[in-house]
Write a protein that holds these residues in place. Structure first.
Motif, mmCIF file in Angstrom:
data_model
loop_
_atom_site.group_PDB
_atom_site.id
_atom_site.type_symbol
_atom_site.label_atom_id
_atom_site.label_comp_id
_atom_site.label_asym_id
_atom_site.label_seq_id
_atom_site.Cartn_x
_atom_site.Cartn_y
_atom_site.Cartn_z
ATOM 1 N N ILE A 135 0.846 -1.204 0.000
ATOM 2 C CA ILE A 135 0.000 0.000 0.000
ATOM 3 C C ILE A 135 0.877 1.248 0.000
ATOM 4 O O ILE A 135 0.627 2.199 -0.747
ATOM 5 C CB ILE A 135 -0.931 0.001 1.230
ATOM 6 N N LEU A 136 1.922 1.223 0.812
ATOM 7 C CA LEU A 136 2.796 2.399 0.880
ATOM 8 C C LEU A 136 3.496 2.647 -0.457
ATOM 9 O O LEU A 136 3.574 3.776 -0.937
ATOM 10 C CB LEU A 136 3.836 2.225 1.986
ATOM 11 N N ARG A 137 3.988 1.549 -1.069
ATOM 12 C CA ARG A 137 4.657 1.724 -2.369
ATOM 13 C C ARG A 137 3.680 2.202 -3.419
ATOM 14 O O ARG A 137 4.001 3.047 -4.253
ATOM 15 C CB ARG A 137 5.280 0.389 -2.805
ATOM 16 N N CYS A 138 2.440 1.641 -3.365
ATOM 17 C CA CYS A 138 1.414 2.060 -4.317
ATOM 18 C C CYS A 138 1.136 3.541 -4.184
ATOM 19 O O CYS A 138 0.891 4.212 -5.175
ATOM 20 C CB CYS A 138 0.109 1.338 -4.035
ATOM 21 N N SER A 139 1.176 4.037 -2.935
ATOM 22 C CA SER A 139 0.812 5.437 -2.784
ATOM 23 C C SER A 139 1.854 6.327 -3.452
ATOM 24 O O SER A 139 1.502 7.373 -3.982
ATOM 25 C CB SER A 139 0.612 5.799 -1.319
#
Lengths: 360, 440
Positions: A135-139
């Motif tokens: 999720i963090l990388r996607c953001s």
């Protein structure tokens, strides 16, 4: 442990995913002049709460708020987190429903809303199952995909704006603070997740402050773009001010008719990531409070996601969505005030405990 | 061990192999036996070599000492050595034996030009099947004491040699440990890169690979210096760079031979190529079938006109054409070089002219398809280009149902999937692997 800017990007995405339905409209309803004062006041209140929150969290390195509440007692943790889980589930529900309505309006007027909801439901649940790091990388990815689109929209709207629409620029009375909608505006802050990721990710407060500053700029431009195009009198009558403002943009060299497409990308990306993070938070809370195995988190996430999806099917129309969003933002306001303060108090007591133990 | 016993074992195990040879040799008074496989060993040259050594050796023991340093080995090891192309000497009725390095049959290819990639204005040698040659090619360019080379054998039926090459102090120690751990766990045969991928924990449905395949020594060195590990499999003429990162399909070591601005342009073009391949067919279907109102009016009219009288739906039409193009691309690979170009030509005629004349597909689609073929080929590495070609289909199907929205969600979904992939904890979408000691 990841170090870096990723939580900052997530912070921006979480806020941008939240403002297009209610926030924009409420700001126009709350005041007739000096809209930036509303945004700035809200942002400063948010900043203070966030500062308190992160300050308190920093006393418990490698712990998230669930661990901290569990230190205070299992039943206390249960009593505090259960309403938050319910609130977050409701948030997911509203978010899926509201975004599907917006996307339907923007792209697929003949398609039933549930068909779009299924899409959003699947992608966001999937993302959430992939875990926090994804999720963090996607953001980060979505930030660089979407923010240029938004900036493109805002810049291309420059030809349509009339600077006089923003006047009067000052509102010396600050009467919006007493407006009944102002609590809902403050309630659209989404920083609670910072306390949940702190067990897996360490981040610097200064980077969150940068993200906050960028967020304020984006908020201001999202508020002022429709306002400068339509003017205060027109804008309060509009259904979705930002979409109608993007629809008004005419780019001669561009082969597509509507700049809304870019806005669509933003909406999809925000909705997916926003829901994914909320579901992840729910999974985390449920697992830690009940003490079940980590392997069961996916089941919890899927269960809550299905609950949110099914209850979203029962929301009949936009009027209801707005009503529920309004209620939800009040609950959110309670959460963002209560959680930082309670964590701060616990950290205070904790520090006292530690000192006393050391003295003995 | 008595010589007779060993020879009986050999004949019972390999008796039906025509290439097994067990020959009695006599030099002076000494009698000894030579065993091996004549498909691996050049027997006549080796015998001459042994005679030459024998002339300078006084006793048979002395001869064995001169020929080899592996003396009096156990039976299992003798057989293993024979299978690996070594020659075995049994002397004095099996009291002594030795494994010697014979003159081998020439079974390896010499260093040649790269066949699977075409570097521009760069050195033109490529890896070959032999691991030693490959490591030699790397060592020659990187004469550093930090370059580490270690290897292990894995597999059940076929013991396959896997070599690891990395720069100590550059490649993160965690990564090296993880790779060693993974290699230790392998118990099945490693027949292909995909087998290795699976044993490194990739699921069968995952289109991406843990390894970036390169046949260019300078590229391998480029990656080694950037903290990666290069793995060599014996009899596989490519270096496997671990971990493979998403960005590798857009940047090559060769880019650095050009000025930075030019290199950036090249990379930008590749990124555009990848996005075009992924999105363009879906965009066509979305715009034609679901969201025509997105286009400006004159463009929308042009699209509608070009589809006048075409019997297929937009999805079917696009699907047929993309599959046809993929068929042609595959056919070009399969066919011998003399026939390949003619197939391309026939394919071009069918796709370009006949289909449009017959009003089976629209003019516009032919342009779209051509654009896809061209743009799909700019990506670095065949496997990357293949998987990008594969990923366009799900987006195409999504777009046919949900239009532009389906395209966007399909694109975001695929991005999320790729973002979620990791190799040894290093995200697939990271731009670089951190140096040893750096905090990620």
């Amino acid at each position: 442990v990841i170090k870096g800017w990723q939580p900052g990007f997530t912070f921006i995405i979480m806020h941008m995913g939240n403002i297009f339905f209610l926030y924009v409209k409420l700001v126009y309803l709350t005041t007739n002049s000096g809209h930036w004062e509303v945004v700035m006041t809200q942002s400063l209140i948010q900043f203070l709460l966030m500062w308190l929150y992160i300050k308190a969290l920093s006393r418990f390195p490698q712990n998230d708020i669930i661990d901290i509440y569990l230190k205070a007692g299992k039943w206390i943790a249960f009593a505090i987190l259960l309403p938050i889980v319910v609130h977050l589930t409701m948030y997911v529900m509203l978010n899926i429903r509201a975004h599907s309505e917006l996307l339907e309006y923007a792209f697929l007027p003949r398609t039933p809303f549930w068909a779009i909801m299924i899409l959003l439901f699947f992608v966001s649940t999937y993302t959430s199952l992939k875990g926090l790091k994804t999720i963090l990388r996607c953001s980060v990815f979505i930030f660089f995909l979407v923010i240029p689109c938004l900036i493109f929209i805002i810049c291309s709207s420059m030809t349509n704006i009339d600077i006089h629409n923003a006047s009067p620029f000052w509102n010396r009375s600050f009467d919006f603070i007493t407006d009944k909608n102002f609590p809902s505006i403050v309630g659209s802050s989404m920083f609670l997740f910072l306390g949940l990721i702190s067990s897996e990710v360490s981040y610097k407060f200064s980077r969150i402050v940068w993200a906050w500053a960028l967020m304020v700029l984006l908020f201001l431009s999202v508020i002022y773009m429709p306002l400068l195009i339509f003017g205060q009198e027109t804008i309060v009558t509009l259904f979705l001010p930002f979409i109608e403002a993007t629809d008004s943009i005419e780019i001669t060299w561009f082969p597509l008719n509507r700049a809304t497409m870019f806005f669509g990308i933003s909406l999809v990306a925000f909705a997916v990531l926003f829901n994914a993070l909320l579901l992840w938070m729910i999974g985390q809370m449920a697992q830690k409070v009940t003490g079940c195995q980590k392997a069961k988190i996916p089941l919890v996430i899927i269960a809550f996601s299905v609950i949110a999806f099914i209850s979203a099917l029962f929301i009949p129309n936009w009027v209801w969505i707005e009503k529920l969003l309004l209620w939800n933002s009040i609950v959110q306001l309670c959460a963002i005030v209560f959680v930082p303060i309670s964590i701060f108090l616990i950290s205070f007591l904790h520090k006292k405990d530690v000192l006393e133990n050391e003295n003995f | 061990m008595i010589m007779r016993d060993f020879i009986t074992v050999l004949t019972s195990e390999f008796g039906n192999n025509e290439d097994l040879f067990i020959e009695e040799e006599r030099i002076g008074t000494a009698v000894f036996h030579l065993c091996g496989f004549n498909t691996l060993v050049d027997t006549s040259k080796t015998k001459v070599y042994i005679r030459q050594i024998a002339e300078t050796s006084s006793t048979i023991g002395n001869l064995l000492m001169n020929l080899s340093d592996k003396l009096d080995v156990k039976q299992d090891e003798l057989i293993k050595a024979m299978l690996n192309g070594k020659l075995i000497i049994l002397a004095e009725n099996g009291k002594h034996n030795a494994i010697i390095e014979p003159i081998p049959n020439n079974l390896v290819r010499s260093i040649q030009e790269p066949r699977n990639s075409s570097p521009i204005q760069a050195s033109n040698d490529a890896f070959v099947e032999d691991i030693k040659t490959n490591v030699g090619l790397v060592r020659k360019r990187l004469p550093s004491k930090q370059l580490c080379y270690c290897s292990s054998e894995v597999g059940d039926l076929q013991k396959r040699k896997i070599s690891l090459l990395y720069i100590k102090g550059n490649a993160p120690q965690e990564l090296i440990n993880d790779v060693n751990q993974q290699l230790k766990q392998i118990h099945t045969d490693i027949e292909s890169v995909d087998d290795l991928n699976r044993s490194f924990g990739r699921h069968w449905w995952c289109p991406t690979s843990h390894f970036f395949v390169t046949e260019l020594p300078f590229q391998a060195i480029h990656f080694l210096k950037r903290n990666r590990i290069v793995i060599f499999l014996d009899n596989y003429p490519f270096g496997l760079v671990y971990p493979n990162l998403f960005w590798d399909m857009f940047a090559t070591a060769n880019d650095h031979d050009f000025p930075l601005v030019t290199a950036l342009l090249l990379r930008f073009i590749r990124v555009i190529g990848a996005i075009t391949t992924l999105v363009l067919p879906a965009l066509y279907v979305a715009v034609v079938a679901v969201n025509p109102e997105l286009l400006k009016i004159d463009l929308a009219l042009f699209v509608a006109q070009s589809r006048e009288g075409i019997p297929f739906t937009a999805l079917l039409e696009t699907f047929i054409m993309t599959v046809l193009v993929d068929l042609i691309l595959e056919a070009i690979v399969r066919l011998p070089k003399s026939v390949g170009p003619s197939v391309t030509m026939v394919g071009g005629v069918i796709l370009g002219t006949a289909v449009v004349d017959a009003k089976l597909v629209s003019n516009l689609l032919v342009i779209v398809i051509t654009a896809i073929v061209i743009s799909g080929s700019v990506i670095v590495g065949v496997q990357s280009s293949l998987y990008i070609r594969l990923l366009k289909y799900p987006i195409l199907i999504m777009a046919s149902i949900y239009g532009i929205l389906g395209l966007l969600i399909g694109f975001i979904f695929i991005s999320i999937y790729l973002i979620s992939l990791t190799s040894s904890g290093i995200p697939y979408t990271a731009f670089a692997v951190g140096k040893e000691g750096d905090t990620r």
